[in-house]
Scaffold this motif. Structure first.
Motif, mmCIF file in Angstrom:
data_model
loop_
_atom_site.group_PDB
_atom_site.id
_atom_site.type_symbol
_atom_site.label_atom_id
_atom_site.label_comp_id
_atom_site.label_asym_id
_atom_site.label_seq_id
_atom_site.Cartn_x
_atom_site.Cartn_y
_atom_site.Cartn_z
ATOM 1 N N TYR A 66 2.658 46.315 -42.477
ATOM 2 C CA TYR A 66 2.495 47.788 -42.499
ATOM 3 C C TYR A 66 1.328 48.384 -41.543
ATOM 4 C CZ TYR A 66 5.542 47.616 -46.762
ATOM 5 O OH TYR A 66 6.695 47.395 -47.333
ATOM 6 N N LYS A 67 1.391 49.467 -41.331
ATOM 7 C CA LYS A 67 0.235 50.001 -40.351
ATOM 8 C C LYS A 67 -0.768 50.566 -41.612
ATOM 9 C CE LYS A 67 -0.967 53.105 -36.693
ATOM 10 N NZ LYS A 67 -0.271 53.853 -35.945
ATOM 11 N N ASP A 133 1.045 53.683 -42.736
ATOM 12 C CA ASP A 133 1.863 53.604 -43.921
ATOM 13 C C ASP A 133 1.186 53.566 -45.191
ATOM 14 O OD1 ASP A 133 4.337 53.047 -41.990
ATOM 15 O OD2 ASP A 133 3.245 50.968 -41.951
ATOM 16 N N TRP A 271 7.469 48.032 -52.313
ATOM 17 C CA TRP A 271 6.653 47.819 -51.211
ATOM 18 C C TRP A 271 7.133 46.375 -51.018
ATOM 19 C CZ3 TRP A 271 3.710 50.902 -48.098
ATOM 20 C CH2 TRP A 271 3.294 52.091 -48.621
#
Length: 425
Positions: A66-67, A133, A271
């Protein structure tokens, strides 16, 4: 506008004369297009361990692909550290551009935003601009009325270890402090709590129940330390065996257990966070100034413990890592802390103290702090600057260990004195 002018603008406004509340940050964010509404968050509050826990969450989420935005305070070397994306501080020019965007909005407000409200808005804008994100958002003070609480219900609310700190702002009892921290609990969002304080736990449980927020208290019975050295430590937690952590404090596996529990709560919400990302994220986490070994020979520890609750954990770490050894302590303590209790925790481990005045208007003057140490039965000398304090402590230690602690506000200068070339303001 230059970078320095941007910093001067941010630092120009403080809390004095401002009533705590969310009205100003809501107004400011509204004028800026409500960037927080385009983001998803893990919101982290607590007395101690929230920065370390936030760093672990950030590292593990990045390893999951993820960012990730990371918002923390204070900084160690440069202001930009407070706002990071994928482990990189906000570039100077981006900060300048955002200040130029925020400045007219703040000027249009009837009530001027505080410094922390400005920084919160800058962070939210940057995270939205870079399309993060998920953002790991550390509370500044308390929770309920902290400007970070402008966000909508987060993906997870995390409450780390609680203790008596900021009692003037939050209240005189642990229940008062817990109520402030529990202010980040929002309807339907899972909550992960460190637990272990019945008075506080009741308040947090009641808040979670009232808001329909599923609560998980970390099960530390499933945490098993395996080994620890000045190179790092390994531990098992709840089915994850042989986890490696480069952070040295004996309390850090507990913070890791909180982070793992929160990551599993995120996983339950969809997630994609495999165990391998948790394992790699913990192994690669970096969090300067928290029981950090700046020098091996002779040992020099830098630690940001700044209240009695944190100092107790630091003293335990010193005993475990350096059994039977005495330290020369370089210390500065803020005037609003329980300095006598903090010093009493260190005295049994002390060969002597070197006091210094940290770069904060709240710092106890070095000479006064030395006097308090002597009154408690210790030996102390005041230094006129942090480089002088480091040189004096090394001379007094004569090859023995030195530890600098009591506040995060002098961490950057201590680091530069011990490790020249490690960074600039």
């Amino acid at each position: 506008m230059t970078y320095q002018q941007a910093l001067d603008y941010i630092h120009a406004v403080h809390w004095q004369g401002h009533r705590p509340g969310l009205e100003r940050i809501r107004t400011l964010c509204g004028l800026l297009g409500d960037p927080q509404k385009d983001l998803r968050f893990v919101h982290v509050a607590g007395t101690n361990g929230k920065g370390s826990t936030a760093a672990m969450l950030d590292s593990c989420l990045r390893q999951a692909g993820y960012k990730v935005g990371l918002f923390t305070s204070p900084y160690i070397l440069r202001f930009n550290e407070r706002i990071q994306v994928d482990g990189a501080p906000i570039p100077d020019q981006d900060l300048v551009d955002l200040v130029e965007q925020v400045q007219p909005a703040a000027a249009a407000m009837a009530a001027v935003p505080t410094e922390f409200e400005l920084i919160t808005a800058l962070g939210l804008l940057y995270f939205a601009r870079t399309r993060c994100d998920i953002v790991v958002l550390e509370v500044g003070l308390g929770g309920a009325l902290d400007s970070t609480n402008v966000i909508d219900p987060p993906e997870c609310a995390v409450i780390t270890a609680l203790g008596m700190d900021h009692v003037r702002e939050l209240g005189p009892t642990l229940a008062d402090i817990a109520a402030a921290k529990a202010g980040i609990i929002k309807p339907g969002s899972p909550v992960v709590s460190y637990g272990g304080q019945p008075e506080a736990d009741r308040v947090i449980a009641a808040a979670a129940a009232a808001r329909g927020a599923p609560l998980t208290v970390v099960d530390f019975s499933r945490l098993h330390p395996v080994s620890a050295s000045l190179e790092g430590q390994t531990f098992d937690f709840d089915g994850l065996d042989g986890l490696s952590l480069p952070l040295l404090g004996s309390y850090q596996p507990n913070n890791a257990a909180v982070a793992i529990t929160a990551l599993r709560a995120l996983r339950a919400r969809g997630w994609d966070i495999p165990d391998s990302a948790i394992r790699q994220g913990l192994a690669r986490v970096r969090w300067p100034g928290r029981f950090e070994l700046l020098r091996h020979d002779p040992p020099f520890i830098l630690d940001g413990s700044h209240n009695a609750h944190g100092m107790r954990a630091t003293a335990d770490s010193l005993r475990r890592q350096f059994p039977g050894q005495k330290f020369v302590f370089i210390t500065s303590i803020m005037a609003d802390k329980d300095s006598d209790e903090m010093l009493r925790l260190l005295l049994p481990l002390a060969r002597s103290f070197v006091t210094v005045t940290a770069p904060s208007p709240r710092a106890i003057p070095a000479q006064e702090l030395a006097g308090r140490i002597c009154a408690l039965g210790g030996q102390a000398r005041a230094a006129g600057s942090i480089p002088q304090a480091v040189a004096l402590a090394d001379a007094l230690a004569a090859g023995g260990p030195v530890a600098a602690l009591g506040t995060l506000y002098f961490s950057g200068e201590v680091r530069r004195a011990v490790c020249p070339g490690s960074g600039t303001k």
